[in-house]
Design a protein around this motif. Structure first.
Motif, short mmCIF file in Angstrom:
data_model
loop_
_atom_site.label_atom_id
_atom_site.label_comp_id
_atom_site.label_asym_id
_atom_site.label_seq_id
_atom_site.Cartn_x
_atom_site.Cartn_y
_atom_site.Cartn_z
N THR A 63 0.82 -1.21 0.00
CA THR A 63 0.00 0.00 0.00
C THR A 63 0.86 1.27 0.00
O THR A 63 0.45 2.28 -0.56
CB THR A 63 -1.00 0.01 1.18
N ALA A 68 -3.88 -0.14 -4.12
CA ALA A 68 -5.08 -0.20 -3.28
C ALA A 68 -5.39 -1.66 -2.99
O ALA A 68 -5.60 -2.46 -3.92
CB ALA A 68 -6.26 0.46 -3.99
N GLY A 97 -2.89 -0.62 5.97
CA GLY A 97 -3.26 -0.04 4.69
C GLY A 97 -4.37 -0.75 3.94
O GLY A 97 -4.84 -0.25 2.92
N GLU A 98 -4.79 -1.92 4.40
CA GLU A 98 -5.91 -2.60 3.74
C GLU A 98 -7.20 -1.85 4.04
O GLU A 98 -7.37 -1.31 5.14
CB GLU A 98 -6.09 -4.02 4.28
#
Length: 175
Positions: A63, A68, A97-98
């Motif tokens: 990320t 994305a 970041g997920e």
């Protein structure tokens, strides 16, 4: 003949997106950490530190490059113990970041979904994951890959339809 990249390699090759659709109510129930958690939920910390969960290090790396990574989970209510365990761990995924969302199965009845969980990388490669009825990886082969444009399109449309209806992790509390 060149060997296909591992799942980790696919993430490292991804240029713009990796999306994951999960549709089971349980996975890998033999995992010792899940077994511990199911006996005493407070005994297993959520562990947001990437040093303690290699997956989080990979997600942060991917990320940070601008890829994305989105994960959508379709689940039955009331939520299974395994998915309660996943919900407990998910803040670490989000911190790495997920983007994670949850969709109660009753809200997915009219959606056209593929028969198996999958990862879709850069809207070009689908990695289907195969599990036994108990949620363990299939001994007959736990994955299948395809770049067939019709399959890629179907999986992309299925994921986006789920994503549009689903509830962001930060807003969903198990019933």
């Amino acid at each position: 003949m060149a060997q296909e990249p591992t799942l980790e390699g696919l993430f490292r090759q991804a240029r713009h997106s990796a999306v994951h659709l999960e549709m089971r109510d349980g996975y890998m129930r033999s995992d010792p950490e899940f077994v511990s958690w199911s006996r005493a939920p407070l005994s297993v910390p959520a562990r947001h530190d990437p040093a303690s969960r290699p997956w989080l290090s990979l997600m942060r790396e991917v990320t940070d490059r601008g890829v994305a990574v989105r994960r959508a989970r379709i689940f039955s209510e009331p939520m299974s113990d395994y998915l309660r365990y996943e919900h407990h761990l998910t803040p670490g995924n989000v911190a790495a970041g997920e983007q994670v969302r949850w969709l109660p199965r009753r809200r997915a009845s009219d959606l056209a979904l593929p028969g198996n969980d999958f990862w879709l990388f850069d809207d070009a490669l689908v990695l289907f994951l195969h599990f036994t009825g108990d949620g363990e990886l299939s001994p007959e082969g736990d994955e299948e890959r395809t770049t067939d444009p019709a399959v890629v399109r179907h999986c992309s449309m299925a994921f986006e339809s789920v994503w549009e209806r689903s509830i962001p992790h930060e807003e969903y509390q198990p019933v």
